[in-house]
Design a protein around this motif. Structure first.
Motif, PDB file in Angstrom:
ATOM      1  N   ARG A 471       0.818  -1.218   0.000  1.00 51.91           N
ATOM      2  CA  ARG A 471       0.000   0.000   0.000  1.00 51.91           C
ATOM      3  C   ARG A 471       0.851   1.268   0.000  1.00 51.91           C
ATOM      4  NH1 ARG A 471      -4.901  -1.297  -2.097  1.00 51.91           N
ATOM      5  NH2 ARG A 471      -6.081  -2.735  -0.797  1.00 51.91           N
ATOM      6  N   THR A 472       2.065   1.164  -0.558  1.00 51.03           N
ATOM      7  CA  THR A 472       2.849   2.362  -0.824  1.00 51.03           C
ATOM      8  C   THR A 472       2.402   3.020  -2.123  1.00 51.03           C
ATOM      9  OG1 THR A 472       4.767   1.449   0.325  1.00 51.03           O
ATOM     10  CG2 THR A 472       5.209   3.213  -1.217  1.00 51.03           C
ATOM     11  N   LEU A 473       1.844   2.225  -3.023  1.00 55.08           N
ATOM     12  CA  LEU A 473       1.423   2.720  -4.330  1.00 55.08           C
ATOM     13  C   LEU A 473      -0.092   2.856  -4.428  1.00 55.08           C
ATOM     14  CD1 LEU A 473       2.261   3.475  -7.241  1.00 55.08           C
ATOM     15  CD2 LEU A 473       2.095   1.033  -7.814  1.00 55.08           C
ATOM     16  N   PHE A 474      -0.796   1.796  -4.103  1.00 50.83           N
ATOM     17  CA  PHE A 474      -2.256   1.774  -4.245  1.00 50.83           C
ATOM     18  C   PHE A 474      -2.920   1.930  -2.882  1.00 50.83           C
ATOM     19  CE2 PHE A 474      -0.802  -1.005  -7.816  1.00 50.83           C
ATOM     20  CZ  PHE A 474      -1.146  -0.148  -8.845  1.00 50.83           C
ATOM     21  N   GLY A 475      -3.737   2.987  -2.726  1.00 50.01           N
ATOM     22  CA  GLY A 475      -4.408   3.242  -1.464  1.00 50.01           C
ATOM     23  C   GLY A 475      -5.700   2.453  -1.330  1.00 50.01           C
ATOM     24  N   SER A 476      -6.336   2.616  -0.191  1.00 47.20           N
ATOM     25  CA  SER A 476      -7.621   1.963   0.076  1.00 47.20           C
ATOM     26  C   SER A 476      -8.739   2.821  -0.485  1.00 47.20           C
ATOM     27  CB  SER A 476      -7.807   1.778   1.588  1.00 47.20           C
ATOM     28  OG  SER A 476      -6.782   0.962   2.105  1.00 47.20           O
ATOM     29  N   TRP A 477      -9.552   2.229  -1.334  1.00 46.83           N
ATOM     30  CA  TRP A 477     -10.541   2.964  -2.101  1.00 46.83           C
ATOM     31  C   TRP A 477     -11.695   3.489  -1.235  1.00 46.83           C
ATOM     32  CZ3 TRP A 477     -14.442  -0.452  -1.158  1.00 46.83           C
ATOM     33  CH2 TRP A 477     -14.108  -1.807  -1.073  1.00 46.83           C
ATOM     34  N   GLY A 478     -12.206   4.653  -1.664  1.00 53.04           N
ATOM     35  CA  GLY A 478     -13.410   5.224  -1.065  1.00 53.04           C
ATOM     36  C   GLY A 478     -14.619   4.903  -1.923  1.00 53.04           C
ATOM     37  N   ILE A 479     -15.812   5.091  -1.367  1.00 54.50           N
ATOM     38  CA  ILE A 479     -17.035   4.797  -2.120  1.00 54.50           C
ATOM     39  C   ILE A 479     -18.052   5.923  -1.951  1.00 54.50           C
ATOM     40  CG2 ILE A 479     -16.732   2.304  -1.983  1.00 54.50           C
ATOM     41  CD1 ILE A 479     -18.850   2.193   0.187  1.00 54.50           C
ATOM     42  N   LYS A 480     -18.951   5.995  -2.921  1.00 54.92           N
ATOM     43  CA  LYS A 480     -20.078   6.927  -2.908  1.00 54.92           C
ATOM     44  C   LYS A 480     -19.634   8.380  -2.726  1.00 54.92           C
ATOM     45  CE  LYS A 480     -24.080   5.786  -1.648  1.00 54.92           C
ATOM     46  NZ  LYS A 480     -25.313   5.551  -0.881  1.00 54.92           N
ATOM     47  N   GLY A 481     -18.516   8.735  -3.331  1.00 55.61           N
ATOM     48  CA  GLY A 481     -17.998  10.097  -3.239  1.00 55.61           C
ATOM     49  C   GLY A 481     -16.887  10.269  -2.240  1.00 55.61           C
ATOM     50  N   GLY A 482     -16.662   9.262  -1.371  1.00 56.08           N
ATOM     51  CA  GLY A 482     -15.544   9.310  -0.438  1.00 56.08           C
ATOM     52  C   GLY A 482     -14.228   9.086  -1.167  1.00 56.08           C
ATOM     53  N   MET A 483     -13.144   9.586  -0.595  1.00 58.44           N
ATOM     54  CA  MET A 483     -11.847   9.545  -1.257  1.00 58.44           C
ATOM     55  C   MET A 483     -10.986   8.409  -0.711  1.00 58.44           C
ATOM     56  SD  MET A 483     -11.058  13.665  -1.403  1.00 58.44           S
ATOM     57  CE  MET A 483      -9.713  13.448  -2.579  1.00 58.44           C
ATOM     58  N   ALA A 484     -10.047   7.980  -1.544  1.00 60.08           N
ATOM     59  CA  ALA A 484      -9.112   6.928  -1.137  1.00 60.08           C
ATOM     60  C   ALA A 484      -8.244   7.412   0.018  1.00 60.08           C
ATOM     61  CB  ALA A 484      -8.239   6.522  -2.320  1.00 60.08           C
ATOM     62  N   GLY A 485      -7.854   6.487   0.879  1.00 54.83           N
ATOM     63  CA  GLY A 485      -6.971   6.820   1.989  1.00 54.83           C
ATOM     64  C   GLY A 485      -5.547   7.072   1.518  1.00 54.83           C
ATOM     65  N   ARG A 486      -4.777   7.742   2.358  1.00 52.44           N
ATOM     66  CA  ARG A 486      -3.380   8.019   2.035  1.00 52.44           C
ATOM     67  C   ARG A 486      -2.562   6.744   2.086  1.00 52.44           C
ATOM     68  NH1 ARG A 486       1.170  10.571   5.681  1.00 52.44           N
ATOM     69  NH2 ARG A 486       1.439   8.309   5.834  1.00 52.44           N
ATOM     70  N   THR A 487      -1.556   6.644   1.212  1.00 51.95           N
ATOM     71  CA  THR A 487      -0.733   5.448   1.144  1.00 51.95           C
ATOM     72  C   THR A 487       0.297   5.418   2.272  1.00 51.95           C
ATOM     73  OG1 THR A 487       0.652   6.575  -0.480  1.00 51.95           O
ATOM     74  CG2 THR A 487      -1.049   5.104  -1.322  1.00 51.95           C
ATOM     75  N   SER A 488       0.982   4.276   2.383  1.00 53.83           N
ATOM     76  CA  SER A 488       1.921   4.016   3.465  1.00 53.83           C
ATOM     77  C   SER A 488       3.278   4.656   3.193  1.00 53.83           C
ATOM     78  CB  SER A 488       2.077   2.503   3.640  1.00 53.83           C
ATOM     79  OG  SER A 488       2.965   2.192   4.677  1.00 53.83           O
ATOM     80  N   VAL A 489       4.073   4.846   4.262  1.00 47.81           N
ATOM     81  CA  VAL A 489       5.403   5.455   4.180  1.00 47.81           C
ATOM     82  C   VAL A 489       6.371   4.618   5.011  1.00 47.81           C
ATOM     83  CG1 VAL A 489       6.803   7.478   4.729  1.00 47.81           C
ATOM     84  CG2 VAL A 489       4.470   7.778   3.869  1.00 47.81           C
ATOM     85  N   PHE A 490       7.546   4.353   4.442  1.00 43.66           N
ATOM     86  CA  PHE A 490       8.572   3.578   5.137  1.00 43.66           C
ATOM     87  C   PHE A 490       9.911   4.264   4.882  1.00 43.66           C
ATOM     88  CE2 PHE A 490      10.692  -0.879   5.447  1.00 43.66           C
ATOM     89  CZ  PHE A 490      10.888  -0.722   6.804  1.00 43.66           C
ATOM     90  N   LYS A 491      10.595   4.717   5.961  1.00 40.44           N
ATOM     91  CA  LYS A 491      11.836   5.471   5.802  1.00 40.44           C
ATOM     92  C   LYS A 491      12.873   5.028   6.833  1.00 40.44           C
ATOM     93  CE  LYS A 491       9.741   9.781   4.098  1.00 40.44           C
ATOM     94  NZ  LYS A 491       9.592  11.236   4.346  1.00 40.44           N
ATOM     95  N   ARG A 492      14.132   5.259   6.441  1.00 40.79           N
ATOM     96  CA  ARG A 492      15.238   5.137   7.388  1.00 40.79           C
ATOM     97  C   ARG A 492      15.834   6.522   7.611  1.00 40.79           C
ATOM     98  NH1 ARG A 492      19.640   0.652   6.452  1.00 40.79           N
ATOM     99  NH2 ARG A 492      19.575   1.502   4.348  1.00 40.79           N
ATOM    100  N   ASN A 493      16.088   6.843   8.865  1.00 39.79           N
ATOM    101  CA  ASN A 493      16.671   8.127   9.261  1.00 39.79           C
ATOM    102  C   ASN A 493      15.883   9.320   8.690  1.00 39.79           C
ATOM    103  OD1 ASN A 493      18.855   6.864  10.675  1.00 39.79           O
ATOM    104  ND2 ASN A 493      19.831   6.478   8.688  1.00 39.79           N
ATOM    105  N   PRO A 494      14.587   9.368   8.960  1.00 38.44           N
ATOM    106  CA  PRO A 494      13.757  10.446   8.399  1.00 38.44           C
ATOM    107  C   PRO A 494      14.180  11.815   8.912  1.00 38.44           C
ATOM    108  CG  PRO A 494      12.579   9.284  10.145  1.00 38.44           C
ATOM    109  CD  PRO A 494      13.826   8.503   9.885  1.00 38.44           C
ATOM    110  N   GLY A 495      14.053  12.814   8.040  1.00 38.54           N
ATOM    111  CA  GLY A 495      14.336  14.188   8.429  1.00 38.54           C
ATOM    112  C   GLY A 495      15.797  14.519   8.594  1.00 38.54           C
ATOM    113  N   THR A 496      16.677  13.631   8.128  1.00 41.08           N
ATOM    114  CA  THR A 496      18.112  13.876   8.218  1.00 41.08           C
ATOM    115  C   THR A 496      18.720  13.850   6.821  1.00 41.08           C
ATOM    116  OG1 THR A 496      18.853  11.569   8.365  1.00 41.08           O
ATOM    117  CG2 THR A 496      18.082  12.617  10.404  1.00 41.08           C
TER     118      THR A 496
END
Length: 666
Positions: A471-496
């Protein structure tokens, strides 16, 4: 003897209580965090022919309430009192579906007759093999996934098979942990045997044996009654795993659901071929394999919470999955990461039922769970092999309200491990463990938020296994006008300056001081975001669940100086409206899936599947990758299928062995 409904419910409660006692014994005596905290295990009472008729409601995995132990039970014909049998071989009866899952079963005798079996599985943190935790999408054949035991007696007439245990201990990375969990599992079965005999003493043996069949029959009748509330018809849905191998292509699960007067057909034709990675699901062509019908359990239980959870409820379903497909692979295909694929199978089933019951079914839950394992050393130089627990997302929004945050929804049976336990048992420091703002799909009813876990390691040569990364590429789908959820993130040493985006990598070598951050993905939204009560959006902003920017851009809600601006909100929403262009007129898939399906339309994929089915199993994965790469190189986004035929013709010219498929798909 025939129970009336009230008596049958009392009998069912006794059987469930027996299974609960088994689970309690296991949780209290297991050694590994993965069993005693995460609770990745199952316990069951099974009929003489192997059908599960009772399982716990408050402990362990909810995937196995319909499991058929029959294929492994029939491996022996000479059971004795005191026997305990086990297997972890995915291709021996297709009950243990990856090597860390050790399945055990024990016959329960009464006056010399087997009246049922007590059974279950635990997920061992490690079973040896090429990588710590035994599981990675980098593995390409079953032989790399750890030691395998075909059905065998681990206890023979009350005597433990020490030779078998020595073989296991010689092949795993944390033998004391494995032997502790194995003994806890045997104790769990002993508890189950004792509880069953207590039930027999209360009801009588003939009533007990008759009651098993009646429990299965009643669950079937309940399931059929629920299914008859679903409009008859055919419902197609597909969903995707991000990558079918390391750096691979999207992998599709396709489902055509047929509803016909309370009977359900699950046709998985059109799903991808078996992979040369470890995400295959070994089902042995079983028409009601538990792993393919987990989502049906959830749907039926959601529509009728009083349904008896046992194998009877699956009798209304039949599955079709072509041999040599990702859902029906042949040996020696690797299968260790089958959980990842199973969760996407569940999403596909949810998508089909959402079309049939749009007012009663929610948007897509996160449909992903990453199980973090750490192999490291402590200050004394001892090897530590442990699970840190699951990092999940939220549930999908529904007509009844927002999706629950951080629940995992269809993976919620995997409990989180407290920070204090992790830090006490593993030499790491948890830096953050909480919710991810803006991760839930926007909607009238918002998708649930994801979890974030960030931690620091302190020892050299530490290896992180991030099982089921997706789920880094394809998010979880929404229905009836709702939007897909944000995808996943995986990092090493974030913010550096050393930040590294890891994507779906599932093996990460770390050095002292490295920081790992994993954020799950959010659930899909339900209904147009501009229909959400402005006060609810304001509350989300105050809590940090939604940013002020997202409130304005997606919900049309203006937050000024920390408070709702009613007039500005009304003006903004008046210009936004509630109508949004939806995928297939009903879903919101998110931008990445839309881009993918602009190239690989349903029509083009159908032609691809015909070509794949026309060649031998060993060629299919290679052929799919070649078709994807060559079509991408052409850069064509047209809707016609001619380009697929043209690309296949190129490949036949280069690889004549593919030529057998030309006529069939022409």
């Amino acid at each position: 003897m025939k129970f009336d409904k009230s008596e049958l419910q009392i009998f069912a409660n006794y059987c469930v209580a027996a299974a609960e006692s088994m689970a309690y014994t296991l949780v209290r005596t297991a050694h590994s965090t993965f069993v005693k905290e995460t609770e990745d295990f199952s316990c069951a009472l099974a009929s003489v022919d192997g059908l599960t008729f009772a399982s716990p409601r408050t402990f362990g995995a909810t995937w196995y309430v319909g499991l058929d132990y029959g294929p492994v039970i029939r491996s022996f014909t000479d059971y004795k009192p005191g026997d305990v049998c086990m297997t972890n071989d995915p291709y021996s009866g297709y009950v243990a579906t990856h090597t860390p899952d050790v399945v055990m079963w024990k016959p329960v005798f009464y006056e010399g007759e087997i009246i049922c079996f007590v059974s279950g599985h635990i997920h061992n943190t490690d079973m040896g093999g090429a990588v710590p935790a035994s599981l990675s999408r980098t593995l390409t054949e079953i032989h790399q996934e750890g030691i395998r035991f075909p059905p065998t007696r681990v206890v023979d007439g009350g005597v433990v098979n020490e030779t078998l245990l020595s073989w296991m201990m010689a092949n795993v990375r944390a033998p004391d942990q494995n032997i502790g969990d194995l003994k806890a599992q045997i104790a769990c079965l002993t508890t189950g045997e004792r509880r069953v005999l207590e039930i027999v003493e209360r009801f009588g043996v003939e009533a007990f044996k008759a009651g098993i069949g009646q429990l299965l029959d009643y669950s079937e009748s309940q399931a059929r009654a629920v299914a008859r509330t679903i409009p008859d018809g055919k419902y197609f849905f597909a969903d995707y795993v991000d990558e079918d191998a390391v750096g691979g292509k999207p992998m599709r699960i396709a489902l055509t659901l047929t509803v016909d007067d309370g009977l359900l057909g699950f046709d998985f034709s059109g799903s991808d071929p078996q992979l040369t990675s470890s995400m295959n699901v070994p089902t042995g062509n079983h028409p009601r394999h538990a792993l393919l019908l987990v989502a049906l359990n959830y749907v039926l239980y959601s529509l009728n919470p009083d349904i008896l959870l046992n194998a009877g409820m699956l009798r209304i379903a039949t599955c079709e999955m072509p041999l040599g497909s990702v859902l029906n692979p042949v040996p020696p295909a690797a299968v260790g990461m089958r959980t990842l694929t199973c969760v996407v199978v569940q999403a596909a089933v949810f998508g089909a039922f959402a079309q049939a019951l749009p007012e009663r079914m929610p948007a897509c839950p996160a449909s992903s769970v990453c199980l973090l394992n750490v192999k490291t050393t402590d200050t004394a130089g001892r090897t530590i092999m442990a699970s840190l627990g699951p990092v999940m997302g939220g549930a999908g929004g529904a007509s009844a309200g927002d999706g629950s945050d951080a629940s995992g929804a269809n993976m919620a049976f995997l409990r989180n491990t407290p920070v204090e336990i992790n830090e006490a048992e593993v030499p790491i420091r948890i830096l953050e463990y909480g919710l991810v703002g803006d991760s839930g799909g926007a909607g009238q009813y918002r998708g649930g938020l994801a979890i974030a876990m960030e931690f620091k390691v302190f020892a050299p040569n530490t290896l992180i296994t991030a099982r089921n990364r997706d789920r880094t590429l394809f998010g979880s789908w929404g229905i009836k006008g709702g939007m897909a959820g944000r995808t996943s993130v995986f990092k090493r040493n974030p913010g550096t300056a050393r930040e590294q985006v890891l994507g779906n990598t599932d093996l990460v070598a770390c050095e002292p001081g490295d920081v790992i951050r994993l954020e799950g993905n959010g659930g899909g939204g339900y209904g147009a975001p501009t229909l959400r009560a402005a006060e609810a959006v304001e509350r989300d902003v105050r809590r940090g669940h939604v940013s002020a920017q997202q409130a304005r851009e997606l919900y049309g809600v203006v937050i000024a100086n920390g408070a709702l601006d009613v007039q500005a909100t009304a003006a903004l929403r008046a210009g936004m409206g509630t109508e949004r262009k939806l995928d297939d007129g009903f879903f919101d898939y998110g931008p990445n899936r839309r881009a993918h399906e602009a190239v690989w339309t349903r029509e083009r994929y159908a032609v691809l599947c015909e070509y794949l089915e026309s060649v031998s199993i060993g060629w299919r994965f290679f052929l799919k990758h070649q078709m994807f790469e060559r079509l991408a190189a052409r850069g064509e986004v047209a809707t016609g299928v001619e380009i697929v035929h043209a690309v296949f013709a190129e490949l036949v010219a280069e690889f004549p062995a593919l030529g057998a498929g030309e006529k069939r798909a022409a």
